[in-house]
Design a protein around this motif. Structure first.
Motif, PDB file in Angstrom:
ATOM      1  N   ILE A   1       0.392  15.216   2.550  1.00 24.95           N
ATOM      2  CA  ILE A   1       1.584  14.685   1.848  1.00 24.95           C
ATOM      3  C   ILE A   1       2.826  15.465   1.857  1.00 24.95           C
ATOM      4  N   ARG A   2       2.565  16.902   2.048  1.00 22.46           N
ATOM      5  CA  ARG A   2       3.649  17.837   1.999  1.00 22.46           C
ATOM      6  C   ARG A   2       4.698  17.276   2.663  1.00 22.46           C
ATOM      7  N   GLY A   3       4.603  16.736   4.008  1.00 20.08           N
ATOM      8  CA  GLY A   3       5.713  16.347   4.899  1.00 20.08           C
ATOM      9  C   GLY A   3       6.348  15.082   4.341  1.00 20.08           C
ATOM     10  N   ALA A   4       5.808  14.484   3.510  1.00 23.28           N
ATOM     11  CA  ALA A   4       6.420  13.244   3.107  1.00 23.28           C
ATOM     12  C   ALA A   4       6.999  12.995   1.886  1.00 23.28           C
TER      13      ALA A   4
ATOM     14  N   ASP B   1       7.506   6.970  -5.390  1.00 20.45           N
ATOM     15  CA  ASP B   1       6.665   6.527  -4.372  1.00 20.45           C
ATOM     16  C   ASP B   1       6.517   7.531  -3.014  1.00 20.45           C
ATOM     17  N   ILE B   2       5.448   7.572  -2.636  1.00 23.71           N
ATOM     18  CA  ILE B   2       4.929   8.028  -1.328  1.00 23.71           C
ATOM     19  C   ILE B   2       4.341   7.017  -0.340  1.00 23.71           C
ATOM     20  N   PHE B   3       4.958   7.077   0.964  1.00 22.40           N
ATOM     21  CA  PHE B   3       4.407   6.110   1.776  1.00 22.40           C
ATOM     22  C   PHE B   3       3.647   6.583   2.772  1.00 22.40           C
ATOM     23  N   VAL B   4       2.517   7.281   2.543  1.00 23.96           N
ATOM     24  CA  VAL B   4       1.542   7.899   3.338  1.00 23.96           C
ATOM     25  C   VAL B   4       0.340   7.057   2.995  1.00 23.96           C
ATOM     26  N   HIS B   5      -0.278   6.609   4.201  1.00 24.69           N
ATOM     27  CA  HIS B   5      -1.278   5.694   4.064  1.00 24.69           C
ATOM     28  C   HIS B   5      -2.585   6.257   4.208  1.00 24.69           C
ATOM     29  N   LEU B   6      -3.274   6.366   3.342  1.00 28.96           N
ATOM     30  CA  LEU B   6      -4.867   7.203   3.150  1.00 28.96           C
ATOM     31  C   LEU B   6      -5.770   6.018   2.719  1.00 28.96           C
ATOM     32  N   GLY B   7      -5.153   4.979   2.637  1.00 30.92           N
ATOM     33  CA  GLY B   7      -6.114   4.123   1.992  1.00 30.92           C
ATOM     34  C   GLY B   7      -7.570   3.661   2.515  1.00 30.92           C
ATOM     35  N   ALA B   8      -7.776   3.146   3.420  1.00 36.00           N
ATOM     36  CA  ALA B   8      -9.440   2.895   3.756  1.00 36.00           C
ATOM     37  C   ALA B   8     -10.020   3.920   4.317  1.00 36.00           C
ATOM     38  N   GLU B   9      -9.238   4.950   4.831  1.00 34.80           N
ATOM     39  CA  GLU B   9      -9.782   6.286   5.347  1.00 34.80           C
ATOM     40  C   GLU B   9     -10.564   7.032   4.240  1.00 34.80           C
ATOM     41  N   LEU B  10      -9.984   7.079   3.263  1.00 35.12           N
ATOM     42  CA  LEU B  10     -10.537   7.847   2.109  1.00 35.12           C
ATOM     43  C   LEU B  10     -11.686   7.269   1.688  1.00 35.12           C
TER      44      LEU B  10
ATOM     45  N   ASP C   1       0.706  -1.090  -0.031  1.00 37.50           N
ATOM     46  CA  ASP C   1      -0.186   0.014  -0.185  1.00 37.50           C
ATOM     47  C   ASP C   1       0.854   1.063  -0.043  1.00 37.50           C
ATOM     48  N   HIS C   2       0.949   1.816  -1.008  1.00 41.47           N
ATOM     49  CA  HIS C   2       1.631   3.176  -1.126  1.00 41.47           C
ATOM     50  C   HIS C   2       0.951   3.990  -2.424  1.00 41.47           C
ATOM     51  N   CYS C   3       1.289   5.297  -2.528  1.00 45.07           N
ATOM     52  CA  CYS C   3       0.662   5.926  -3.688  1.00 45.07           C
ATOM     53  C   CYS C   3       1.995   6.693  -4.268  1.00 45.07           C
ATOM     54  N   HIS C   4       1.685   7.505  -5.367  1.00 44.59           N
ATOM     55  CA  HIS C   4       2.754   8.145  -6.048  1.00 44.59           C
ATOM     56  C   HIS C   4       2.645   9.616  -6.210  1.00 44.59           C
ATOM     57  N   ILE C   5       3.855  10.503  -6.638  1.00 50.68           N
ATOM     58  CA  ILE C   5       3.583  11.630  -6.961  1.00 50.68           C
ATOM     59  C   ILE C   5       4.390  11.647  -8.233  1.00 50.68           C
ATOM     60  N   ARG C   6       3.877  12.481  -9.348  1.00 50.10           N
ATOM     61  CA  ARG C   6       4.414  12.535 -10.650  1.00 50.10           C
ATOM     62  C   ARG C   6       4.737  14.092 -10.904  1.00 50.10           C
TER      63      ARG C   6
ATOM     64  N   ASP D   1       9.581  15.424  -1.108  1.00 50.70           N
ATOM     65  CA  ASP D   1      10.420  16.610  -1.491  1.00 50.70           C
ATOM     66  C   ASP D   1       9.973  17.457  -2.813  1.00 50.70           C
ATOM     67  N   PHE D   2       8.942  16.868  -3.363  1.00 52.10           N
ATOM     68  CA  PHE D   2       8.370  17.510  -4.445  1.00 52.10           C
ATOM     69  C   PHE D   2       7.534  18.916  -3.880  1.00 52.10           C
ATOM     70  N   ALA D   3       7.458  19.764  -4.938  1.00 56.50           N
ATOM     71  CA  ALA D   3       6.441  20.713  -4.593  1.00 56.50           C
ATOM     72  C   ALA D   3       5.217  20.352  -5.134  1.00 56.50           C
ATOM     73  N   VAL D   4       4.286  20.089  -3.917  1.00 57.01           N
ATOM     74  CA  VAL D   4       3.085  19.416  -4.561  1.00 57.01           C
ATOM     75  C   VAL D   4       1.849  20.452  -5.001  1.00 57.01           C
ATOM     76  N   LEU D   5       1.518  20.221  -6.214  1.00 59.00           N
ATOM     77  CA  LEU D   5       0.533  20.971  -6.938  1.00 59.00           C
ATOM     78  C   LEU D   5      -0.880  20.552  -6.929  1.00 59.00           C
ATOM     79  N   GLY D   6      -1.245  19.350  -6.881  1.00 55.67           N
ATOM     80  CA  GLY D   6      -2.431  18.891  -6.920  1.00 55.67           C
ATOM     81  C   GLY D   6      -2.572  17.260  -6.864  1.00 55.67           C
ATOM     82  N   HIS D   7      -3.481  16.879  -7.339  1.00 54.09           N
ATOM     83  CA  HIS D   7      -3.822  15.267  -7.396  1.00 54.09           C
ATOM     84  C   HIS D   7      -4.628  14.879  -8.154  1.00 54.09           C
ATOM     85  N   LYS D   8      -4.570  13.477  -8.522  1.00 53.22           N
ATOM     86  CA  LYS D   8      -5.836  12.954  -9.129  1.00 53.22           C
ATOM     87  C   LYS D   8      -6.285  12.008  -8.430  1.00 53.22           C
TER      88      LYS D   8
END
Lengths: 140, 140
Positions: free
Chosen positions: B105-108, A92-101, A78-83, B110-117
């Motif tokens: 996720i800003r703490g997790a 990779d980003i290891f913040v677990h938002l899974g079930a909560e969302l 369980d992990h998500c991504h930032i592009r 080193d990207f500048a976070v712009l948004g999400h899908k």
DNA sequence: TTTGCTGCAAATCCTTTGCAGAGGT
DNA sequence: ACCTCTGCAAAGGATTTGCAGCAAA
């Protein structure tokens, strides 16, 4: 897709090994290039077929979010991504938002909620540095 | 893509109007069929070009999450979607997780976070009913 | 009049597939 | 031996693009 017993072929094993070595989420074509160094006669078709099978069995993850081409992830936990919006790198980003969302939207829909796909978008450190030196011209 | 002043052509106007009429998130091809009823000589190329431009200017939204083909959304305000795993229907959800998610996720990274899908996956009411009558055979 | 936009058709890109032979188990 | 998997090459589907004429501004 009722699949019978899987065989562990040399090709399948090497594809999985190579994908597990990196954390770059390569495309099928990039995996093809990686694997070709060890198995020069492998075909792209075999790469695609095995990536499909490996993601069906849950050994890897197929990432279909927000890019025109599919990318693959050797980690299935369980992990998500930032592009990166500039260079398209996927990290990779290891913040677990899974079930909560999922819980949060159950009241807002009459669908049976099974899960979600989440991908963050931003600018990676590399591209931030480049921007400081030579900012991208935005219209207006 | 430094675009000059846009012209409001008949084609562009009709594409936008038709897309705003529905909440079904049609694909380029479906929009082509809708628009063709009013402009029979329009080409698919024009549809694609205009959908691209309209989403660049923020008048519509391009949805690239989790499907092999792109879908388009006539609403550009803050909302997300849930997709039916059986019939692939895509439905609006007006739960606003926007800024909150990005902050988390800003703490997790080193990207500048712009948004999400974000796209949820589930089973729509229609398909739930069908499943009750004739459950889908799952391998096993 | 200027120059962005259109229709047409061909091209491109990524992915899937049919087939005959190879190779795991 | 059985039957899945492979390499090859061709097909497929969605999207993009070059071009010459058209039409907003």
């Amino acid at each position: 897709m009722n699949r019978a017993i899987l065989r562990i072929t040399r090709q399948r094993r090497v594809i999985l090994e190579e994908l597990r070595k990196v954390d770059t989420h390569p495309s099928a074509d990039e995996i093809y290039e990686m694997v070709r160094k060890r198995l020069p006669r492998i075909s792209l078709g075999t790469i695609y077929r095995n990536l499909e099978i490996l993601s069906e069995t849950g050994e890897i993850q197929k990432l279909e979010t927000g890019s025109h081409l599919k990318r693959f992830d050797g980690r299935a936990d369980d992990h998500c991504h930032i592009r990166c919006r500039r260079c398209d790198r996927l990290v990779d980003i290891f913040v677990h938002l899974g079930a909560e969302l999922d819980d949060r939207i159950r009241g807002a829909t009459d669908f049976a909620v099974l899960g979600h796909k989440l991908e963050f978008v931003g600018i990676c450190p590399n591209c931030q540095d480049q921007a400081a030196e030579a900012p991208i011209a935005t219209a207006g």
